[in-house]
Design an enzyme around this catalytic site. Structure first.
Site, PDB file in Angstrom:
ATOM      1  CG  ASP A   1      -5.658   7.731  -9.036  1.00  0.00           C
ATOM      2  OD1 ASP A   1      -6.730   7.804  -8.695  1.00  0.00           O
ATOM      3  OD2 ASP A   1      -5.093   6.582  -8.864  1.00  0.00           O
TER       4      ASP A   1
ATOM      5  CG  HIS B   1      -3.201  13.828  -0.179  1.00  0.00           C
ATOM      6  ND1 HIS B   1      -2.318  12.923  -0.100  1.00  0.00           N
ATOM      7  CD2 HIS B   1      -3.526  14.306   1.164  1.00  0.00           C
ATOM      8  CE1 HIS B   1      -2.067  12.797   1.192  1.00  0.00           C
ATOM      9  NE2 HIS B   1      -2.787  13.622   1.726  1.00  0.00           N
TER      10      HIS B   1
END
Length: 246
Positions: free
Chosen positions: A74, A91
């Site tokens: 995010d 990631h």
């Protein structure tokens, strides 16, 4: 999740072989449209950093942060203002993009605008090889960013004084292995106990809500006022200079 209009109902019409296929690079190569739809639903930028994210920035301001390893995609560490070199987004993230075939970099903002434009059903096309472009989040079938191994080896040579693990099941490798690599006191701030974590006499487990535990820790350190200042300044309406990253 609304019947007929929710995310899962929208994905059903694509007859995915399994839900994870939407994040599978081979499936994306053959049928990128499900991810295009999903990305419009989940693209970061609408949520402010939590108190925990603010604590990471506070650690850096106190010259106490060696590195923040995160499996989240995010980008809230970037929004709150943690220096890029201090964060390892294991990631990946949505800020940058590249070709899935030749790895050629693609402008992140152009990729975002293309995908969020509801008229486009195909992803951006690489100018070098004609392959599909996607945000630099790690899909199934892809390796972690090369920087991950580099910074981890470097950090372990420094021998950190403390490892704080926050809000995780420690189930996803290789990031879940990091606590086993360090030889220092370790603190777990989590709603649930994670099996195998407290196997050293120096380990500490603090159960409960992560933000509440972070406030408690900051209060003990005499940093609570500093934490609240960062939190107040990190609301999206207060940090518009960062929002454009997404």
């Amino acid at each position: 999740r609304s019947p007929g209009t929710g995310l899962y109902d929208n994905l059903k019409k694509y007859n995915l072989p399994h839900p994870e296929a939407v994040f599978d690079v081979d499936f994306y190569r053959q049928n990128p449209e499900p991810f295009m739809l999903l990305a419009r639903e989940i693209w970061p930028g609408e949520h402010s950093p939590t108190l925990t994210h603010c604590f990471i920035r506070l650690l850096e301001e106190k010259n106490s942060l060696l590195r923040c390893y995160t499996q989240n995609i995010d980008g809230l560490e970037a929004i709150v203002g943690v220096s890029p070199d201090k964060v390892m987004e294991c990631h990946g993230n949505y800020r940058t993009a590249s070709c899935i075939e030749c790895d050629t970099a693609y402008d992140g903002n152009l990729c975002k605008n293309h995908i969020l434009d509801g008229k486009n059903t195909k992803p951006p096309i690489c100018r070098m090889c004609g392959g599909y472009v996607k945000p630099d989040i790690v899909f199934f079938g892809e390796g972690l960013p090369g920087r991950f191994g580099q910074v981890l080896r470097s950090d372990l040579r420094i021998e950190p004084d403390l490892l704080i693990v926050i809000g995780t099941s420690l189930m996803v490798t290789p990031v879940s292995n990091i606590p086993n690599y360090v030889d220092c006191p370790r603190v777990l701030l989590n709603r649930e106990f994670v099996d195998g974590f407290t196997n050293k006499f120096t380990d500490v487990f603090e159960p409960g809500d992560c933000d509440e535990s972070i406030r408690k820790l900051s209060r003990l350190a005499g940093w609570e006022q500093d934490l609240d200042k960062i939190f107040a300044s990190s609301r999206l309406d207060k940090c518009t200079d960062h929002v454009h990253l997404f």
